[in-house]
Design an enzyme around this catalytic site. Structure first.
Site, PDB file in Angstrom:
ATOM      1  N   LYS A 212      11.905 -15.323 -16.865  1.00 14.67           N
ATOM      2  CA  LYS A 212      12.527 -16.297 -17.762  1.00 14.67           C
ATOM      3  C   LYS A 212      12.170 -15.945 -19.206  1.00 14.67           C
ATOM      4  CE  LYS A 212      13.163 -21.293 -17.376  1.00 14.67           C
ATOM      5  NZ  LYS A 212      12.450 -22.529 -17.036  1.00 14.67           N
TER       6      LYS A 212
HETATM    7  C1  E4P Z   1      14.481 -25.381 -16.960  1.00 19.29           C
HETATM    8  O1  E4P Z   1      14.329 -24.267 -16.537  1.00 19.29           O
HETATM    9  C2  E4P Z   1      13.432 -26.151 -17.665  1.00 19.29           C
HETATM   10  O2  E4P Z   1      12.216 -25.852 -17.027  1.00 19.29           O
HETATM   11  C3  E4P Z   1      13.633 -27.636 -17.551  1.00 19.29           C
HETATM   12  O3  E4P Z   1      14.803 -27.985 -16.889  1.00 19.29           O
HETATM   13  C4  E4P Z   1      13.326 -28.406 -18.804  1.00 19.29           C
HETATM   14  O4  E4P Z   1      13.537 -29.771 -18.554  1.00 19.29           O
HETATM   15  P1  E4P Z   1      12.999 -30.929 -19.517  1.00 19.29           P
HETATM   16  O5  E4P Z   1      13.901 -31.014 -20.701  1.00 19.29           O
HETATM   17  O6  E4P Z   1      13.058 -32.170 -18.680  1.00 19.29           O
HETATM   18  O7  E4P Z   1      11.590 -30.551 -19.895  1.00 19.29           O
END
Ligand code: E4P
Length: 217
Positions: A83
């Site tokens: 990522k």
């Molecule tokens: C996605 O890969 C992120 O880890 C995640 O969906 C972020 O979500 P949040 O805005 O609830 O922290």
């Protein structure tokens, strides 16, 4: 549409995998902090629990560092997806890692142009954050519609992974606009099977069955 769970809690992942409800996992540095565990240990354990893609995020900010980290993460297990943040360096690292056959997920996407850049860099997944856009009164789901249209216009193969999901409605809307994947917290995934009429209907069936005095076949 595939379902990924957005957590680094291996107990939650185990339970959801056992129920057959998930196809992959996404993590981020905040979720790793919440787990209180060593990053590598958690990623290794998650990769052993599930066959599908498991996103593990780099923490370098420069492309060279991201590429080095990405190669190390990819060696942990065949289902690791690296990522990377949606920055110029993240896109350069995405191009390099993707071209060497490593799965990539470009994260922190908040605009259609960013998503277009990620696809041109060869990203396996793009992660637009709908909840965080909704939080600042911008319609997150219309971004997913725009990305779907743009990717379809040019037959771009990057999968749209809707992230920052806050509710079952986000999941339904993601499916309606043709997203490829939705990643959501465990409680949102569990809640998808629930409906008050399912519950009351089943209660009535069980009560009536008991009154027949018959045993289960
Ligand atoms: C996605 O890969 C992120 O880890 C995640 O969906 C972020 O979500 P949040 O805005 O609830 O922290």
């Amino acid at each position: 549409m595939k379902f990924f769970v957005d957590t680094a809690d291996t107990q939650d992942i185990k339970a959801l995998a056992k129920a057959g409800l998930i196809d992959g996992v996404t993590t981020n540095p905040t979720l790793i902090k919440k787990s209180g565990r060593d990053f590598r240990d958690v990623i290794l354990e998650i990769c052993a629990l599930i066959d599908g893609p498991v996103s593990a995020e780099v923490t370098s900010l420069a492309a060279d560092g991201m590429i080095k980290e990405g190669r190390t993460l990819a060696k942990l297990a065949p289902n690791v997806t690296v990522k990377l943040p949606l920055t110029v360096d993240g896109l350069a690292a995405c191009r390099e890692l993707s071209s060497s056959g490593i799965q990539t997920n470009v994260t922190l996407c908040f605009s259609a142009n960013q998503a277009l850049l990620a696809a041109k860099a060869g990203a396996t997944f793009i992660s637009p954050f709908v909840g965080r856009l909704d939080d600042i009164h911008i319609d997150g789901m219309s971004l997913i519609e725009d990305i779907r249209t743009i990717y379809d216009n040019y037959n771009l193969q990057t999968e749209i992974l809707v992230a920052s999901i806050r509710s079952p409605n986000h999941i339904k809307e993601s499916a309606l606009v043709g997203a490829d994947v939705a990643t959501a917290p465990p409680k949102v995934i569990w809640s998808l099977s629930e409906h008050p009429l399912t519950k009351s209907g089943l209660d009535t069936f069980m009560k009536d069955w008991a009154e027949t005095g018959q045993a289960a076949v």
